[in-house]
Design a protein around this motif. Structure first.
Motif, short mmCIF file in Angstrom:
data_model
loop_
_atom_site.label_atom_id
_atom_site.label_comp_id
_atom_site.label_asym_id
_atom_site.label_seq_id
_atom_site.Cartn_x
_atom_site.Cartn_y
_atom_site.Cartn_z
N UNK A 241 4.73 5.34 -5.51
CA UNK A 241 4.74 5.30 -6.97
C UNK A 241 3.78 6.34 -7.55
N UNK A 242 2.62 6.47 -6.97
CA UNK A 242 1.65 7.47 -7.43
C UNK A 242 2.24 8.87 -7.34
N UNK A 243 2.93 9.17 -6.26
CA UNK A 243 3.58 10.47 -6.10
C UNK A 243 4.64 10.66 -7.19
N UNK A 244 5.46 9.63 -7.41
CA UNK A 244 6.52 9.71 -8.41
C UNK A 244 6.01 9.93 -9.82
N UNK A 245 4.79 9.48 -10.08
CA UNK A 245 4.22 9.60 -11.42
C UNK A 245 3.36 10.86 -11.59
N UNK B 110 0.84 -1.20 0.00
CA UNK B 110 0.00 0.00 0.00
C UNK B 110 0.88 1.26 0.00
N UNK B 111 1.89 1.26 0.85
CA UNK B 111 2.81 2.41 0.91
C UNK B 111 3.59 2.53 -0.40
N UNK C 272 12.08 -6.03 -3.73
CA UNK C 272 11.35 -7.28 -3.50
C UNK C 272 9.84 -7.08 -3.54
N UNK C 273 9.41 -5.92 -3.97
CA UNK C 273 7.99 -5.58 -3.98
C UNK C 273 7.21 -6.37 -5.04
N UNK C 274 6.00 -6.71 -4.70
CA UNK C 274 5.09 -7.33 -5.67
C UNK C 274 4.76 -6.34 -6.79
N UNK C 275 5.01 -5.07 -6.54
CA UNK C 275 4.72 -4.01 -7.52
C UNK C 275 5.92 -3.69 -8.42
N UNK C 276 6.98 -4.50 -8.35
CA UNK C 276 8.19 -4.20 -9.11
C UNK C 276 7.91 -4.02 -10.60
N UNK C 277 7.12 -4.90 -11.19
CA UNK C 277 6.79 -4.77 -12.61
C UNK C 277 6.11 -3.45 -12.93
N UNK C 278 5.21 -3.05 -12.06
CA UNK C 278 4.51 -1.77 -12.24
C UNK C 278 5.49 -0.60 -12.12
#
Length: 162
Positions: free
Chosen positions: A39-43, A33-34, A64-70
């Motif tokens: 990522x939203x801020x960075x974009x 979630x964090x 190691x994030x599940x969001x790495x691909x995103x």
């Protein structure tokens, strides 16, 4: 929300110096979630560049994030956006040098190096090749840079160290 025994504010609910400090205070980015908030801020193109840069610096801890691909996909979009701020692009590429990447990001680095980007942006792209020599395409990209006026000597040095 509790992270590392430090209470983290909801980043979407704060702004300015408080948001900047909250991003600087991040020492671990394992909560999805964090990570999504960062990522939203960075974009966010309407966010201050300094805050976006701090967001991308923090994303460098998301290996190691599940969001790495995103994260990798978002980074490529920003780097390829001709309207994007060069300082933000520089930090996005620096972040890619820290994350586990694929051949797609090696190709992105090559695109930057072959393009008309600002020299610091190109240097960050070169750092990706150096940091990820084990990734398919990185060695050949370094070899192709040996005659480059800006990065040739560095490419030769990196290749001969291995």
């Amino acid at each position: 929300m509790n992270h590392n025994n430090n209470e983290q504010p909801d980043l979407s609910a704060i702004s300015g110096e408080e948001k900047l400090q909250a991003l600087r205070d991040l020492i671990d980015l394992t909560d999805n979630h964090l990570t999504q908030q960062v990522l939203t801020i960075g974009m966010e193109p309407h966010e201050e560049d300094l805050i976006r840069i701090e967001a991308w610096r923090a994303l460098g801890m998301a290996g190691s994030s599940a969001l790495l691909g995103e994260i990798l996909h978002a980074a490529a979009r920003l780097v390829r956006d001709p309207e994007e701020d060069e300082d933000v692009q520089n930090y996005v590429l620096q972040t890619l040098a820290l994350l586990p990447i694929t051949e797609a990001e090696i190709k992105l680095a090559q695109e930057v190096l072959e393009g008309e980007a600002y020299i610091l942006v190109k240097a960050a792209a070169f750092a990706i090749l150096v940091a990820h020599q084990h990734v398919s395409g990185a060695k050949s990209a370094l070899e192709s840079l040996q005659s480059d006026p800006d990065f040739g000597a560095s490419a030769k040095r990196v290749l001969h160290l291995n």
